[in-house]
Design a protein around this motif. Sequence first.
Motif, mmCIF file in Angstrom:
data_model
loop_
_atom_site.group_PDB
_atom_site.id
_atom_site.type_symbol
_atom_site.label_atom_id
_atom_site.label_comp_id
_atom_site.label_asym_id
_atom_site.label_seq_id
_atom_site.Cartn_x
_atom_site.Cartn_y
_atom_site.Cartn_z
ATOM 1 N N PHE A 118 11.115 1.165 91.775
ATOM 2 C CA PHE A 118 9.734 1.299 92.248
ATOM 3 C C PHE A 118 9.285 0.016 92.950
ATOM 4 O O PHE A 118 8.587 0.057 93.971
ATOM 5 C CB PHE A 118 8.796 1.640 91.082
ATOM 6 C CG PHE A 118 9.101 2.969 90.430
ATOM 7 C CD1 PHE A 118 9.410 4.083 91.195
ATOM 8 C CD2 PHE A 118 9.068 3.109 89.045
ATOM 9 C CE1 PHE A 118 9.685 5.313 90.600
ATOM 10 C CE2 PHE A 118 9.341 4.333 88.439
ATOM 11 C CZ PHE A 118 9.649 5.438 89.214
ATOM 12 N N MET A 151 5.447 7.879 93.858
ATOM 13 C CA MET A 151 6.535 7.567 92.918
ATOM 14 C C MET A 151 6.043 7.645 91.481
ATOM 15 O O MET A 151 4.891 7.362 91.186
ATOM 16 C CB MET A 151 7.133 6.179 93.222
ATOM 17 C CG MET A 151 6.163 5.016 93.175
ATOM 18 S SD MET A 151 6.920 3.506 93.864
ATOM 19 C CE MET A 151 5.792 2.241 93.196
ATOM 20 N N ALA A 208 5.932 3.268 87.382
ATOM 21 C CA ALA A 208 5.554 3.423 88.788
ATOM 22 C C ALA A 208 4.168 2.838 89.053
ATOM 23 O O ALA A 208 3.951 2.172 90.065
ATOM 24 C CB ALA A 208 5.610 4.901 89.186
#
Length: 227
Positions: free
Chosen positions: A177, A199, A208
Amino acid sequence: MIRVTENLNQVRKRLQNAARVAGREPSDIKLLAVSKRHSVASIEAVAEAGQQDFGENFVAEGLGKIEALAARKLCWHFIGAIQSNKTRDIAAHYDWVHTVDRLKIARRLSEQRPEDRPPLELCLQVNVDDEPQKAGVRPAEVAELAEQVARLPGLRLRGLMCLPRVRSDPEAQREPFAALRQLLEALQAQHAALDTLSMGMTGDLEAAVLEGATIVRVGTAIFGPRD
Ligand SMILES: *Cc1c(COP(=O)(O)O)cnc(C)c1O
């Protein structure tokens, strides 16, 4: 049906907590309810609880739901693999697409977006772990694809999306991420308007959010397991 409303509230709490830990505003993170393989009735229950954005992976399945729920004016995101022969339906019926990873698909969506609709909001899917056989543009090729897609009419390039390999350790899950965030930051030098990192899912939304997710895509935690 009561269950999905409770589930939705729990997910909202998880997001609020994650935002607090990250020092971010919860309102800067959009929750996308991933409704693939769940019924129109379940979606209605979740919409009734105030959820606006829904994600679908299969074009035809999504179209049936979009039609059935048209009166509710929901926002529909396409998050599945895109075959060339499905781009027309995506361009005509969806508001967002998260999974564009090649120019050919972007060109078709651009040509096929109806003129009476606002630009299709678009994210490029990045194969952030550079895994063989996995969908997504390779990290080294993101900048060039973004350059080309940004010029196409009928589309509005918003940012990047990833579906990383699952790590067993939540701390390690932040790596992919963070990598996607850095790719977006690099693109922002040329494209200041890019604002989206799609994400995080049921299992890893906290990681995320810590790395800057602006859209998290959550299915199981809201709708329960898919059959
Ligand atoms: C199914 C799916 C999700 C949701 O996954 P859950 O683990 O059920 O939250 C998110 N993103 C994509 C691309 C998916 O296909």
